[in-house]
Design a protein around this motif. Structure first.
Motif, PDB file in Angstrom:
ATOM      1  N   GLY A  49       0.816  -1.209   0.000  1.00 26.08           N
ATOM      2  CA  GLY A  49       0.000   0.000   0.000  1.00 26.08           C
ATOM      3  C   GLY A  49       0.848   1.256   0.000  1.00 26.08           C
ATOM      4  O   GLY A  49       0.586   2.209  -0.748  1.00 26.08           O
ATOM      5  N   ALA A  50       1.888   1.267   0.830  1.00 30.11           N
ATOM      6  CA  ALA A  50       2.769   2.430   0.889  1.00 30.11           C
ATOM      7  C   ALA A  50       3.511   2.613  -0.435  1.00 30.11           C
ATOM      8  O   ALA A  50       3.649   3.739  -0.938  1.00 30.11           O
ATOM      9  CB  ALA A  50       3.769   2.285   2.033  1.00 30.11           C
ATOM     10  N   GLY A  61      11.410  12.304  -3.784  1.00 30.39           N
ATOM     11  CA  GLY A  61      11.415  11.560  -2.526  1.00 30.39           C
ATOM     12  C   GLY A  61      10.258  10.584  -2.437  1.00 30.39           C
ATOM     13  O   GLY A  61      10.409   9.468  -1.922  1.00 30.39           O
ATOM     14  N   TYR A  62       9.083  10.993  -2.953  1.00 38.83           N
ATOM     15  CA  TYR A  62       7.925  10.091  -2.943  1.00 38.83           C
ATOM     16  C   TYR A  62       8.195   8.874  -3.825  1.00 38.83           C
ATOM     17  O   TYR A  62       7.876   7.736  -3.452  1.00 38.83           O
ATOM     18  CB  TYR A  62       6.677  10.823  -3.441  1.00 38.83           C
ATOM     19  CG  TYR A  62       6.114  11.805  -2.449  1.00 38.83           C
ATOM     20  CD1 TYR A  62       5.329  11.372  -1.387  1.00 38.83           C
ATOM     21  CD2 TYR A  62       6.362  13.163  -2.564  1.00 38.83           C
ATOM     22  CE1 TYR A  62       4.805  12.274  -0.466  1.00 38.83           C
ATOM     23  CE2 TYR A  62       5.847  14.074  -1.652  1.00 38.83           C
ATOM     24  CZ  TYR A  62       5.068  13.620  -0.605  1.00 38.83           C
ATOM     25  OH  TYR A  62       4.563  14.508   0.307  1.00 38.83           O
ATOM     26  N   ALA A 117      11.266   1.899  -2.937  1.00 37.78           N
ATOM     27  CA  ALA A 117      11.920   1.164  -1.846  1.00 37.78           C
ATOM     28  C   ALA A 117      10.912   0.269  -1.129  1.00 37.78           C
ATOM     29  O   ALA A 117      11.212  -0.891  -0.800  1.00 37.78           O
ATOM     30  CB  ALA A 117      12.557   2.149  -0.866  1.00 37.78           C
ATOM     31  N   CYS A 118       9.713   0.788  -0.886  1.00 37.44           N
ATOM     32  CA  CYS A 118       8.674  -0.015  -0.245  1.00 37.44           C
ATOM     33  C   CYS A 118       8.270  -1.202  -1.118  1.00 37.44           C
ATOM     34  O   CYS A 118       8.057  -2.317  -0.620  1.00 37.44           O
ATOM     35  CB  CYS A 118       7.452   0.846   0.064  1.00 37.44           C
ATOM     36  SG  CYS A 118       7.671   2.005   1.426  1.00 37.44           S
ATOM     37  N   LEU A 156       8.481  -7.045  -2.335  1.00 41.76           N
ATOM     38  CA  LEU A 156       8.841  -8.215  -3.133  1.00 41.76           C
ATOM     39  C   LEU A 156       9.707  -9.183  -2.330  1.00 41.76           C
ATOM     40  O   LEU A 156       9.511 -10.409  -2.379  1.00 41.76           O
ATOM     41  CB  LEU A 156       9.566  -7.782  -4.405  1.00 41.76           C
ATOM     42  CG  LEU A 156       8.737  -6.988  -5.421  1.00 41.76           C
ATOM     43  CD1 LEU A 156       9.620  -6.503  -6.568  1.00 41.76           C
ATOM     44  CD2 LEU A 156       7.591  -7.836  -5.959  1.00 41.76           C
ATOM     45  N   LEU A 157      10.651  -8.646  -1.587  1.00 43.82           N
ATOM     46  CA  LEU A 157      11.506  -9.500  -0.758  1.00 43.82           C
ATOM     47  C   LEU A 157      10.692 -10.204   0.330  1.00 43.82           C
ATOM     48  O   LEU A 157      10.875 -11.393   0.594  1.00 43.82           O
ATOM     49  CB  LEU A 157      12.620  -8.660  -0.123  1.00 43.82           C
ATOM     50  CG  LEU A 157      13.671  -8.097  -1.089  1.00 43.82           C
ATOM     51  CD1 LEU A 157      14.627  -7.158  -0.353  1.00 43.82           C
ATOM     52  CD2 LEU A 157      14.451  -9.229  -1.746  1.00 43.82           C
ATOM     53  N   TRP A 158       9.802  -9.459   0.951  1.00 47.10           N
ATOM     54  CA  TRP A 158       8.985 -10.042   2.023  1.00 47.10           C
ATOM     55  C   TRP A 158       8.065 -11.139   1.486  1.00 47.10           C
ATOM     56  O   TRP A 158       7.921 -12.203   2.101  1.00 47.10           O
ATOM     57  CB  TRP A 158       8.175  -8.945   2.706  1.00 47.10           C
ATOM     58  CG  TRP A 158       7.161  -9.491   3.683  1.00 47.10           C
ATOM     59  CD1 TRP A 158       5.824  -9.686   3.479  1.00 47.10           C
ATOM     60  CD2 TRP A 158       7.417  -9.953   5.011  1.00 47.10           C
ATOM     61  NE1 TRP A 158       5.234 -10.220   4.575  1.00 47.10           N
ATOM     62  CE2 TRP A 158       6.186 -10.397   5.543  1.00 47.10           C
ATOM     63  CE3 TRP A 158       8.571 -10.020   5.800  1.00 47.10           C
ATOM     64  CZ2 TRP A 158       6.081 -10.900   6.841  1.00 47.10           C
ATOM     65  CZ3 TRP A 158       8.457 -10.528   7.095  1.00 47.10           C
ATOM     66  CH2 TRP A 158       7.228 -10.959   7.595  1.00 47.10           C
TER      67      TRP A 158
END
Length: 543
Positions: free
Chosen positions: A231-232, A256-257, A263-264, A269-271
């Protein structure tokens, strides 16, 4: 009705197979009247998000008067729906698979009512945006309702019901402009939210009374970390895409957004690869038949979105003579002289021969209603063809029609007659797309993953909408309509007229954001090996 908990049943392609218990709650013995009532209830409730979004988009200038402190940020009255909706659609779809589809639709609708009530009552800008954000949590309703159609309707009804659910009854596109025009002409902008409260309460009551709960459940617990990361990631990325043209694509405050969002998504994907019960099963995307559909959704939804932007921009622009006179009057007032005195010193650069000066109501009567009706007519026809010959051919026809319509509009888009004549092809594209793509997805993904896969389909569409909207803004901004004032000294002052663009901008938009993405989607559809047999209403996964 007894719940049927369905564990995953992996196959060689990793997508799962049909379980006989999938038919446990199907309304095979119901009368035609009962089935039609269920469909009406589903479609009526699915209209709440597009109807309110259309109304807010039209009424933003009036809403701005109620929140003078918002300034240029008033556009967030619309933007926040796309950001929050895009970030949560897949999660809402997953919750439908796990908790029960009717239950989740009802909960999302209640949140929409809460958000709408806040917007109707508040005078605080931050609280208004909070209400819009809460209401946006209902954006996943349509994704979950596709699962209800699959779980409840008789198999032979499903292809056409899916088409009707996708194209709707035209309330948002046909009646929406008429309703918002009548409300805002006679009452304040808050009347939009009061109308939506009443409409949604009636639609929810009909839904609760007419639609049974699906007994199917996916045996899985909620992946909270995955949901938060996804979501983030989507939300932050959509903020960058939505606001890049106004904040600056390369400014660090806006970049930055994007960086945080990517990055999120990388962490997500890793999680998801490590957790035993992921929120979104990425192995679905490893199958070309699913991945291609998601990419087609991104491209085709982007085309649909940008085409809906172009027409109001063009036809609500004041006619050239009217606009030029208004601008001349402004220059004369500023110089404290007469229009006749400044007219020889002012000239305009750009072609706005497309401008019609339509009001919202005139635009609806001359253009919007017709293209919407075309889509509503072709939707069920596309669903019937999907049931008879398969979903691949109607999907290909829809994308060919998108290419043809956009290509014709590159040159012929200056009159409302040209718009609706070519709009017949666009209506065919719209109707056949929503008749074929969701049906093809339904026959590709197992029932216990219908909600999350429909959510993923919608997320890809949200990304396509954000990208094409950003590109649209960039293209038209590069081709402004200009006023050039020659000073007595011979020096010239050039002013870009806000929200008014040279005709060449729209030709480029039709070409670059219509023809090109539709052609890419067509190539993907031609590469699909699925959908070549009659749609089965989700009976099994194609091999």
């Amino acid at each position: 009705m007894t719940e049927q908990t369905i564990p995953p049943a992996p196959q060689a392609d990793g997508l799962g197979s049909r379980d006989p218990s999938e038919d446990a709650g199907r309304l095979d013995g119901a009368s035609t009247g009962r089935l039609v009532l269920v469909l009406i209830a589903l479609v009526t409730l699915s209209e709440i998000i597009p109807l309110q979004n259309l109304m807010i988009g039209v009424a933003i200038p009036k809403i701005a008067t109620g929140f003078p402190q918002a300034g240029a940020a008033i556009t967030w009255a619309g933007t926040i729906m796309g950001v929050v909706g895009g970030a949560t659609i897949a999660l809402v779809g997953k919750l439908g698979d796990v908790w029960g589809k009717k239950r989740v639709v009802a909960l999302a609708t209640l949140l929409f009512l809460v958000g709408t009530l806040i917007c109707a009552l508040t005078d605080n800008w931050a609280l208004f945006l909070t209400g819009r954000g809460i209401g946006a949590l209902a954006s996943g309703i349509a994704a979950v309702e596709y699962g209800l159609v699959r779980d409840l309707m008789p198999r032979r009804w499903i292809p056409i019901c899916v088409a009707v659910l996708g194209t709707g009854f035209g309330l948002s596109a046909v009646a929406g402009p008429l309703i918002v025009g009548a409300l805002t002409d006679h009452y304040s902008w808050r009347s939009i939210f009061w109308f939506m409260l009443v409409y949604t309460c009636v639609a929810l009551a009909l839904f609760l009374a007419a639609v049974p709960e699906s007994p199917l459940r996916l045996r899985s617990r909620l992946d909270t970390p995955g949901a938060l990361l996804f979501g983030a990631g989507i939300g932050l990325s959509l903020i960058y895409l939505s606001e890049g043209s106004s904040w600056g694509w390369g400014t660090m405050s806006n970049l930055g957004y994007l960086i945080a969002g990517l990055a999120c998504l990388a962490a997500f994907l890793l999680w998801e690869r490590r957790t035993e019960q992921p929120m979104m099963e990425l192995r679905l995307l490893r199958a070309p038949k699913v991945l291609f559909l998601m990419l087609i959704s991104l491209l085709a939804t982007g085309v649909l979105s940008v085409m809906s932007l172009v027409v109001p921009y063009m036809f609500e622009t004041p006619k050239a003579a009217v606009l030029d006179n208004q601008l001349l009057a402004g220059v004369a007032a500023q110089a404290h002289t007469t229009v006749a005195a400044v007219a020889p010193l002012v000239h305009f650069e750009g072609d706005i021969s497309y401008a019609a000066g339509f009001s919202i109501l005139q635009l609806a009567v001359h253009v919007s209603i017709w293209t919407s009706v075309f889509g509503m007519v072709f939707g069920p026809i596309g669903g019937y063809l999907a049931r008879r010959i398969g979903t691949r051919l109607p999907l290909i026809i829809s994308l060919v029609a998108f290419v043809v319509a956009a290509a014709l509009w590159v040159e012929w888009h200056k009159t409302w007659q040209q718009q609706i004549s070519i709009g017949l092809a666009f209506g065919l594209a719209f109707g056949f797309f929503f008749a074929s793509a969701p049906n093809l997805l339904m026959d590709t993904v197992p029932a216990q993953r219908q909600g999350v896969s429909s959510g993923m389909f919608a997320v890809f569409g949200s990304i396509g909408t954000a990208v094409t909207t950003a590109l649209f803004t960039a293209i038209v901004a590069a081709h402004p309509y200009r006023m050039v004032i020659t000073q007595p000294t011979g020096a010239t002052t050039t002013t870009d007229i806000p929200q008014v663009y040279d005709n060449s901008a729209y030709s480029l938009v039709y070409l670059l954001l219509g023809v090109v993405p539709a052609a890419l989607a067509l190539i993907l559809a031609l590469a699909l090996r699925t959908g070549r047999t009659p749609a089965r209403g989700g009976t099994a996964v194609e091999q």
